[in-house]
Scaffold this motif. Structure first.
Motif, short mmCIF file in Angstrom:
data_model
loop_
_atom_site.label_atom_id
_atom_site.label_comp_id
_atom_site.label_asym_id
_atom_site.label_seq_id
_atom_site.Cartn_x
_atom_site.Cartn_y
_atom_site.Cartn_z
N GLY A 54 0.79 -1.22 0.00
CA GLY A 54 0.00 0.00 0.00
C GLY A 54 0.82 1.26 0.00
N LYS A 55 1.93 1.27 0.75
CA LYS A 55 2.76 2.47 0.81
C LYS A 55 3.33 2.80 -0.57
N SER A 56 3.82 1.81 -1.26
CA SER A 56 4.36 1.99 -2.60
C SER A 56 3.27 2.50 -3.55
N LEU A 57 2.06 1.96 -3.41
CA LEU A 57 0.94 2.38 -4.26
C LEU A 57 0.63 3.86 -4.04
N ASP A 58 0.55 4.29 -2.78
CA ASP A 58 0.27 5.70 -2.49
C ASP A 58 1.38 6.62 -2.98
N GLU A 59 2.62 6.22 -2.77
CA GLU A 59 3.75 7.05 -3.22
C GLU A 59 3.77 7.16 -4.74
N ALA A 60 3.53 6.05 -5.44
CA ALA A 60 3.51 6.08 -6.90
C ALA A 60 2.35 6.93 -7.40
N THR A 61 1.23 6.86 -6.72
CA THR A 61 0.06 7.66 -7.11
C THR A 61 0.39 9.15 -7.01
N TRP A 62 1.03 9.56 -5.94
CA TRP A 62 1.38 10.97 -5.81
C TRP A 62 2.48 11.37 -6.79
N TYR A 63 3.34 10.45 -7.14
CA TYR A 63 4.33 10.74 -8.19
C TYR A 63 3.58 11.09 -9.48
N VAL A 64 2.55 10.33 -9.80
CA VAL A 64 1.74 10.58 -10.99
C VAL A 64 1.07 11.95 -10.90
N PHE A 65 0.41 12.23 -9.78
CA PHE A 65 -0.32 13.49 -9.64
C PHE A 65 0.61 14.71 -9.64
N LEU A 66 1.83 14.54 -9.13
CA LEU A 66 2.78 15.66 -9.07
C LEU A 66 3.55 15.87 -10.38
N ASN A 67 3.40 15.00 -11.33
CA ASN A 67 4.14 15.10 -12.58
C ASN A 67 3.97 16.45 -13.29
N PRO A 68 2.76 16.99 -13.42
CA PRO A 68 2.60 18.30 -14.08
C PRO A 68 3.28 19.43 -13.30
N VAL A 69 3.34 19.31 -11.99
CA VAL A 69 4.00 20.33 -11.17
C VAL A 69 5.51 20.26 -11.41
#
Length: 189
Positions: A118-133
């Motif tokens: 789960g931790k890896s899933l959440d971190e990867a998800t935020w990596y995706v969301f932060l990509n445009p920033v």
């Protein structure tokens, strides 16, 4: 003279089957900036919404960047198989994009990483969301119109304290393609 054999850039098929989470990057052919087109992105989102459940996958997170697409997908059943789902989505997307005047939509293949825990899933998800920033396209994740989740209301969540680094970026040289062996990549984000 020995026959040249290309090294596989994928894990064994069993690694892409069942109730697992995956971080994917699908790049546009020649890294053209076609995902600036709001109508094209909306059409692709509708295809994702149709294709993923048909193959027993949830779209946990997505982010359309101008020249590539990040996805976090989660298998819903023991019969979920990633490769047929990606093939179906890319094929349908290419067909629909041609109707809109965009030919040769996808680069051959895709980048993948099997996420563990789960931790890896959440971190990867935020990596995706932060990509445009990170790319300077938005000041906050909430400003970017081409990110989201079909599973949860992501805009209310706070980013994790630790950051996710995709395996193909850890050494700054290229992709492992899921095998642990480096595959050269031109991926910028």
């Amino acid at each position: 003279m020995p026959e040249f054999r290309r090294k596989q850039n994928r894990l064994e098929a069993e690694a892409y089957r069942g109730r697992r989470a995956y971080f994917l990057t699908l790049c546009v052919q020649d890294r053209r900036r076609v995902f600036d087109d709001h109508d094209l992105v909306n059409m692709l989102l509708a295809l994702l919404e149709k294709t993923c459940p048909a193959h027993s996958f949830l779209v946990y997170a997505y982010c359309f960047m101008p020249d590539h697409l990040h996805l976090i997908l989660v298998g819903e059943s023991g019969s979920s198989r990633l490769a047929p789902m990606v093939r179906a989505f890319k094929g349908a997307a290419a067909t629909e994009a041609r109707k809109s005047g965009v030919s040769n939509l996808w680069q051959k293949g895709y980048y993948d990483h099997v996420l563990r825990g789960g931790k890896s899933l959440d971190e990867a998800t935020w990596y995706v969301f932060l990509n445009p920033v990170r790319a300077g396209l938005a000041k906050t994740v909430h400003e970017w119109p081409y990110s989201g989740s079909f599973v949860f209301g992501w805009k209310r969540l706070a980013p994790p304290l630790e950051t996710f680094q995709p395996p193909w970026k850890k050494d700054g040289q290229g992709s492992t393609g899921g095998t642990g062996k480096k595959i050269k990549s031109k991926m910028a984000t």
